[in-house]
Design a protein around this motif. Sequence first.
Motif, PDB file in Angstrom:
ATOM      1  N   ASN A 106       0.833  -1.208   0.000  1.00  0.00           N
ATOM      2  CA  ASN A 106       0.000   0.000   0.000  1.00  0.00           C
ATOM      3  C   ASN A 106       0.866   1.257   0.000  1.00  0.00           C
ATOM      4  N   ASP A 107       1.859   1.299   0.881  1.00  0.00           N
ATOM      5  CA  ASP A 107       2.716   2.483   0.950  1.00  0.00           C
ATOM      6  C   ASP A 107       3.446   2.722  -0.368  1.00  0.00           C
ATOM      7  N   ALA A 108       3.865   1.655  -1.041  1.00  0.00           N
ATOM      8  CA  ALA A 108       4.525   1.812  -2.344  1.00  0.00           C
ATOM      9  C   ALA A 108       3.558   2.436  -3.355  1.00  0.00           C
ATOM     10  N   GLU A 109       2.330   1.961  -3.373  1.00  0.00           N
ATOM     11  CA  GLU A 109       1.316   2.510  -4.296  1.00  0.00           C
ATOM     12  C   GLU A 109       1.024   3.969  -3.980  1.00  0.00           C
ATOM     13  N   TYR A 110       0.839   4.295  -2.703  1.00  0.00           N
ATOM     14  CA  TYR A 110       0.528   5.676  -2.318  1.00  0.00           C
ATOM     15  C   TYR A 110       1.699   6.607  -2.615  1.00  0.00           C
ATOM     16  N   THR A 111       2.918   6.126  -2.392  1.00  0.00           N
ATOM     17  CA  THR A 111       4.101   6.926  -2.702  1.00  0.00           C
ATOM     18  C   THR A 111       4.153   7.222  -4.196  1.00  0.00           C
ATOM     19  N   PHE A 112       3.862   6.216  -5.006  1.00  0.00           N
ATOM     20  CA  PHE A 112       3.869   6.409  -6.456  1.00  0.00           C
ATOM     21  C   PHE A 112       2.758   7.367  -6.889  1.00  0.00           C
ATOM     22  N   GLN A 113       1.586   7.250  -6.288  1.00  0.00           N
ATOM     23  CA  GLN A 113       0.482   8.160  -6.627  1.00  0.00           C
ATOM     24  C   GLN A 113       0.833   9.606  -6.256  1.00  0.00           C
ATOM     25  N   CYS A 114       1.481   9.792  -5.109  1.00  0.00           N
ATOM     26  CA  CYS A 114       1.935  11.138  -4.726  1.00  0.00           C
ATOM     27  C   CYS A 114       2.936  11.667  -5.745  1.00  0.00           C
ATOM     28  N   PHE A 115       3.888  10.817  -6.125  1.00  0.00           N
ATOM     29  CA  PHE A 115       4.883  11.207  -7.119  1.00  0.00           C
ATOM     30  C   PHE A 115       4.207  11.640  -8.418  1.00  0.00           C
ATOM     31  N   LEU A 116       3.283  10.810  -8.916  1.00  0.00           N
ATOM     32  CA  LEU A 116       2.593  11.146 -10.167  1.00  0.00           C
ATOM     33  C   LEU A 116       1.837  12.452 -10.052  1.00  0.00           C
ATOM     34  N   SER A 117       1.175  12.659  -8.936  1.00  0.00           N
ATOM     35  CA  SER A 117       0.412  13.887  -8.738  1.00  0.00           C
ATOM     36  C   SER A 117       1.313  15.117  -8.813  1.00  0.00           C
ATOM     37  N   MET A 118       2.484  15.027  -8.202  1.00  0.00           N
ATOM     38  CA  MET A 118       3.388  16.185  -8.189  1.00  0.00           C
ATOM     39  C   MET A 118       4.177  16.313  -9.486  1.00  0.00           C
ATOM     40  N   ALA A 119       4.624  15.206 -10.053  1.00  0.00           N
ATOM     41  CA  ALA A 119       5.480  15.244 -11.238  1.00  0.00           C
ATOM     42  C   ALA A 119       4.705  15.541 -12.513  1.00  0.00           C
ATOM     43  N   SER A 120       3.421  15.264 -12.534  1.00  0.00           N
ATOM     44  CA  SER A 120       2.654  15.476 -13.761  1.00  0.00           C
ATOM     45  C   SER A 120       2.031  16.861 -13.823  1.00  0.00           C
ATOM     46  N   GLY A 121       2.284  17.669 -12.829  1.00  0.00           N
ATOM     47  CA  GLY A 121       1.733  19.022 -12.815  1.00  0.00           C
ATOM     48  C   GLY A 121       2.622  19.990 -13.568  1.00  0.00           C
ATOM     49  N   THR A 122       2.253  21.237 -13.476  1.00  0.00           N
ATOM     50  CA  THR A 122       3.033  22.307 -14.102  1.00  0.00           C
ATOM     51  C   THR A 122       4.306  22.523 -13.285  1.00  0.00           C
ATOM     52  N   GLN A 123       5.095  23.537 -13.653  1.00  0.00           N
ATOM     53  CA  GLN A 123       6.305  23.840 -12.885  1.00  0.00           C
ATOM     54  C   GLN A 123       5.919  24.124 -11.441  1.00  0.00           C
ATOM     55  N   ILE A 124       6.862  23.923 -10.551  1.00  0.00           N
ATOM     56  CA  ILE A 124       6.577  23.905  -9.115  1.00  0.00           C
ATOM     57  C   ILE A 124       5.896  25.179  -8.595  1.00  0.00           C
ATOM     58  N   ASP A 125       6.362  26.353  -8.993  1.00  0.00           N
ATOM     59  CA  ASP A 125       5.743  27.582  -8.493  1.00  0.00           C
ATOM     60  C   ASP A 125       4.311  27.731  -8.998  1.00  0.00           C
ATOM     61  N   ALA A 126       4.093  27.415 -10.263  1.00  0.00           N
ATOM     62  CA  ALA A 126       2.743  27.492 -10.828  1.00  0.00           C
ATOM     63  C   ALA A 126       1.836  26.449 -10.181  1.00  0.00           C
ATOM     64  N   GLN A 127       2.368  25.260  -9.941  1.00  0.00           N
ATOM     65  CA  GLN A 127       1.590  24.195  -9.312  1.00  0.00           C
ATOM     66  C   GLN A 127       1.190  24.582  -7.884  1.00  0.00           C
ATOM     67  N   ARG A 128       2.109  25.201  -7.162  1.00  0.00           N
ATOM     68  CA  ARG A 128       1.817  25.650  -5.796  1.00  0.00           C
ATOM     69  C   ARG A 128       0.666  26.664  -5.829  1.00  0.00           C
ATOM     70  N   GLU A 129       0.723  27.591  -6.736  1.00  0.00           N
ATOM     71  CA  GLU A 129      -0.329  28.615  -6.850  1.00  0.00           C
ATOM     72  C   GLU A 129      -1.664  27.990  -7.249  1.00  0.00           C
ATOM     73  N   GLU A 130      -1.640  27.010  -8.147  1.00  0.00           N
ATOM     74  CA  GLU A 130      -2.874  26.334  -8.563  1.00  0.00           C
ATOM     75  C   GLU A 130      -3.494  25.551  -7.408  1.00  0.00           C
ATOM     76  N   ARG A 131      -2.668  24.881  -6.638  1.00  0.00           N
ATOM     77  CA  ARG A 131      -3.172  24.040  -5.548  1.00  0.00           C
ATOM     78  C   ARG A 131      -3.639  24.855  -4.354  1.00  0.00           C
ATOM     79  N   TRP A 132      -2.904  25.926  -4.011  1.00  0.00           N
ATOM     80  CA  TRP A 132      -3.206  26.719  -2.820  1.00  0.00           C
ATOM     81  C   TRP A 132      -3.213  28.199  -3.174  1.00  0.00           C
TER      82      TRP A 132
END
Length: 167
Positions: free
Chosen positions: A107-133
């Motif tokens: 389970n932890d391996a799957e959740y870690t991968f899902q977190c990775f995909l969520s963050m890595a598939s987004g826009t650049q980090i500053d833009a992603q931060r603004e979109e999320r929060w």
Amino acid sequence: TLPLSKKDFIAKIDALLTGLAERGPLYLIFHDPTSDIKDLSILQIPAVKDVKYNFPASGTPVTTGVYCIDTRKMFSGLEGIKEAKGLSRICRILGLRDFSHFHNAGNDAEYTFQCFLSMASGTQIDAQREERWPTRLGDLPPNVKREYARESRPEDDSDWEDPSQPF
């Protein structure tokens, strides 16, 4: 289930990782890799002997090597706060669904991968931060609590941290 001696286990893991690394760069994704890499080193798995924690400069092609990706550090970078958070909390903050029964390797391996995909598939980090929060303006003073609308406590979550307490 396949019972293996320690020697056979080490050979199988090394063959798997070495075979993957021979095809090109190998990315090992962990949530806080400290103990995992230590365990692989204790077992003397040659494939992780020279694991790299930093990537080459932007624009430099990566063709070989074994790289460690830490979702805990990725999230700290995304959030813009140098505070490590547990996997379950990051899952909640990122709005991932259908997660439960933490501290189970699969389970932890799957959740870690899902977190990775969520963050890595987004826009650049500053833009992603603004979109999320979008309502968060820079770093808040340490005595001001930060809350995320998506957080709620799952019943089986032993990593849960009280969001009403300052971070």
